[in-house]
Design a protein around this motif. Sequence first.
Motif, short mmCIF file in Angstrom:
data_model
loop_
_atom_site.label_atom_id
_atom_site.label_comp_id
_atom_site.label_asym_id
_atom_site.label_seq_id
_atom_site.Cartn_x
_atom_site.Cartn_y
_atom_site.Cartn_z
N PRO A 179 34.51 38.43 41.89
CA PRO A 179 35.24 37.26 41.37
C PRO A 179 35.61 37.38 39.90
O PRO A 179 36.65 36.87 39.47
N ILE A 180 34.79 38.09 39.11
CA ILE A 180 35.11 38.27 37.69
C ILE A 180 36.36 39.14 37.53
O ILE A 180 37.29 38.80 36.78
N ILE A 181 36.40 40.26 38.23
CA ILE A 181 37.53 41.17 38.11
C ILE A 181 38.78 40.56 38.72
O ILE A 181 39.89 40.67 38.16
N PHE A 182 38.64 39.91 39.87
CA PHE A 182 39.82 39.31 40.51
C PHE A 182 40.41 38.21 39.62
O PHE A 182 41.64 38.10 39.49
N GLY A 327 44.51 48.04 46.80
CA GLY A 327 44.57 46.68 46.27
C GLY A 327 45.95 46.08 46.39
O GLY A 327 46.10 44.91 46.80
N VAL A 328 46.99 46.85 46.07
CA VAL A 328 48.36 46.35 46.19
C VAL A 328 48.71 46.09 47.65
O VAL A 328 49.35 45.08 47.99
N ALA A 329 48.28 46.98 48.55
CA ALA A 329 48.58 46.81 49.98
C ALA A 329 47.95 45.54 50.52
O ALA A 329 48.58 44.80 51.30
N THR A 330 46.72 45.26 50.13
CA THR A 330 46.07 44.03 50.59
C THR A 330 46.80 42.80 50.08
O THR A 330 46.98 41.82 50.81
N ALA A 367 33.91 50.74 50.91
CA ALA A 367 33.59 51.36 52.20
C ALA A 367 34.42 52.62 52.45
O ALA A 367 33.98 53.54 53.13
N CYS A 368 35.63 52.66 51.89
CA CYS A 368 36.51 53.82 52.07
C CYS A 368 36.26 54.91 51.04
O CYS A 368 36.97 55.94 51.05
N GLY A 369 35.30 54.72 50.15
CA GLY A 369 35.01 55.72 49.14
C GLY A 369 35.81 55.58 47.87
O GLY A 369 35.74 56.46 47.00
N PHE A 370 36.58 54.49 47.73
CA PHE A 370 37.33 54.24 46.51
C PHE A 370 36.51 53.33 45.59
O PHE A 370 35.32 53.12 45.82
N THR A 371 37.16 52.79 44.57
CA THR A 371 36.48 51.92 43.62
C THR A 371 36.97 50.50 43.82
O THR A 371 38.16 50.20 43.65
N GLY A 372 36.04 49.60 44.15
CA GLY A 372 36.40 48.22 44.41
C GLY A 372 36.91 47.48 43.20
O GLY A 372 37.73 46.57 43.31
N VAL A 373 36.44 47.88 42.01
CA VAL A 373 36.87 47.20 40.78
C VAL A 373 38.37 47.38 40.58
O VAL A 373 39.10 46.42 40.28
N VAL A 374 38.87 48.61 40.74
CA VAL A 374 40.30 48.86 40.58
C VAL A 374 41.09 48.14 41.67
O VAL A 374 42.13 47.52 41.40
N ALA A 375 40.61 48.21 42.91
CA ALA A 375 41.33 47.61 44.02
C ALA A 375 41.45 46.10 43.86
O ALA A 375 42.53 45.52 44.04
N VAL A 376 40.36 45.43 43.54
CA VAL A 376 40.39 43.97 43.45
C VAL A 376 41.16 43.51 42.22
O VAL A 376 41.76 42.43 42.21
N LEU A 377 41.19 44.32 41.16
CA LEU A 377 41.98 43.98 39.98
C LEU A 377 43.46 43.94 40.32
O LEU A 377 44.15 42.95 40.04
N THR A 382 48.69 41.40 42.20
CA THR A 382 49.68 41.29 43.27
C THR A 382 49.67 39.89 43.89
O THR A 382 50.73 39.32 44.18
N GLN A 383 48.48 39.34 44.09
CA GLN A 383 48.39 38.00 44.65
C GLN A 383 49.05 36.98 43.73
O GLN A 383 49.73 36.05 44.18
N ALA A 384 48.84 37.13 42.42
CA ALA A 384 49.44 36.19 41.47
C ALA A 384 50.96 36.33 41.44
O ALA A 384 51.67 35.35 41.23
N HIS A 385 51.45 37.54 41.64
CA HIS A 385 52.88 37.79 41.52
C HIS A 385 53.65 37.42 42.78
O HIS A 385 54.80 36.95 42.70
N TYR A 386 53.04 37.59 43.96
CA TYR A 386 53.74 37.35 45.21
C TYR A 386 53.12 36.21 46.02
O TYR A 386 53.77 35.21 46.30
N THR A 387 51.86 36.36 46.41
CA THR A 387 51.26 35.41 47.33
C THR A 387 51.21 34.00 46.75
O THR A 387 51.37 33.02 47.49
#
Length: 694
Positions: A179-182, A327-330, A367-377, A382-387
């Motif tokens: 929640p902090i990063i998002f 993160g962008v895809a989600t 879970a996919c071996g990436f970094t959640g901090v980058v993805a959620v950021l 993306t959510q702010a810009h589109y969703t």
Amino acid sequence: MRFKLTVNSARRATRTLWFLMLVSLSISICVCRASTQEEDSAMENIVTEKKAEESHRQDSADLLIFIMLLTLTILTIWLFKHRRFRFLHETGLAMIYGLLVGVVLRYGIHVPRDISHVTMNCHFNASPATLLVNVSGKFYEYTLKGEIGASEVDDVQDNEMLRKVTFDPEVFFNILLPPIIFHAGYSLKRRHFFRNMGSILAYAFLGTVISCFIIGSLMYGCVMLMKQVGQLDGDFFFTDCLFFGAIVSATDPVTVLAIFNELQVDVDLYALLFGESVLNDAVAVVLSSSIVAYQPQGDNTHTFEVMAMLKSFGIFLGVFSGSFALGVATGVVTALVTKFTKLRDFQLLETALFFLMSWSTFLLAEACGFTGVVAVLFCGITQAHYTFNNLSPESQDRTKQLFELLNFLAENFIFSYMGLTLFTFQNHIFNPMFIVGAFLAVFLGRAANIYPLSLLLNLGRRNKIRSNFQHMMMFAGLRGAMTFALSIRDTATYARQMMFSTTLLVVFFTVWICGGGTTQMLSCQHIRVGVDSDQDNSMSIGEGSERRSTKQESAWLFRIWYNFDHNYLKPILTHSGPPLTATLPACCGPLARCLTSPQAYENECQLQDDDSDLILTDGDISLTYGDITVSTDATGAHTSVGPVGTGAGASTSEDLDRELTYGDHELVMRGTRLVLPMDDSEPPFTDPHHRLRM
């Protein structure tokens, strides 16, 4: 003869009687044993239930401690805001309260001993994570809690109580950090962020790498000196020093930014600090993972090898780009779901889906071996810009308030836990020489990040980053939640334990001293305060150059990205922007009608998005969709103008350059023309001839 028969009969009867007595006795013994075992089992169950109940009460008391800490912090924050105290931020206050509670738990409370120790020696090459113990035919499972010293064996009960208030590091990464990063990405002020995008990327990426290697090299020299004087009791390799440099390079100037926001400090300075802190957290996480993945071939895994270094660099690029794409895809998937469904009619379901999709981005990346901090950021951005444009007004308010609340609670919880951990953590290693070296290395690493890069950036910037801004950015390099979470994630070795203890002290010092001295530093550097963030101010105070230099600096970015985004991505992913039938070629008419939702046609003459936040302020807006011109004034009224003469034509690239370079009030884009004032202090530009050209 009869006498012998009688004697034999008596003997048989006696034998039978004895046999029956033995059988009865055996049955009685078995019954007694069974009843005894049942009684023992019942007593054991009772003891187990009592222990479970006591453990439940202890856990509830531990959670109550943190709830009371947060409650006390909130009340004190209100008092500080009411009295306008700025010398201590809420995060520093939470740390002080955590320190006080940690002192009480460590030295003021002792649990009486109610257990008996049975010591049995057995030799293992490594510490097993799980033990199965056979006690009288019953198997019991024991899990590893950690190593304790020989002098702490008699204090097992007290240590158990302290472990209760020590959380699993995964709690921070999977529950508190997302929640902090998002929120950082979701609340990003894109107008000033994109205006300073080049400088922010330089500080976040190149600056973090420079800081990491400067700190790592200096700390390796410090470790070598400690080894020479005999103050090093364990292994400490160069990769450990680089890892320490990576985790302390993650800045978190939450205290400074809060004061900046309250005092309305120059918006570009705020954007540089906030953008750097948001992105360099992500860079620090990926960089630390790449350093851990450094594995040279051979027996010595800590030697320098070019191929291993290149492999780590490849891991850095792969993990960062993969996390970014995920993160962008989600965010895009969430935007499409909210656009092409009727979820906006059910605000609770809409908010719940938005929340779960955003949080799952972090877990999916991990879970996919990436970094959640980058993805959620980048999911938040993306959510702010589109969703956000697809949500109902109620859900827009709910999501903003929800993540703002979660960010506030999680951040203050982490800082209060930092203070608590200083006394409750069992394996602290405080080395004075290492601590002094760390403070010097952090200071020099921050200086090597800010000053050389600012010098290089000023060579290409029209709005120069002045020296007082550079001093303020140097001073505002606080360490916080991300540094703490990275350091506590692994404390298994001697080097990691020393790094964690030193990191705590670095965080305390920067939050209390640097954060508390922000107001005095602003006054000392003569930095303007009380600046309206909606005005288009810049860092250079040249006469008449403020508004024009902003558009000149950002023009290339909007030629490449903003035009494509506004004319194509926004209509596909949201209900806002120009209709695709006006921006796509005529041959793509069926595709445009398929991708355009009915609600987009209903809202064709409404400006629903907040693209003006990128570089523009609110005011009168005129949009041209093909041959239709839609004008929106500051009050929200909309007027439409029919087809204009063919003499206007489409703007050529030369016209676009001229408009962006010399125009005072216009931003022109292919397919869309925005006409609005760049300064609230001036009236809207209403040149009739210019309106006629549109």
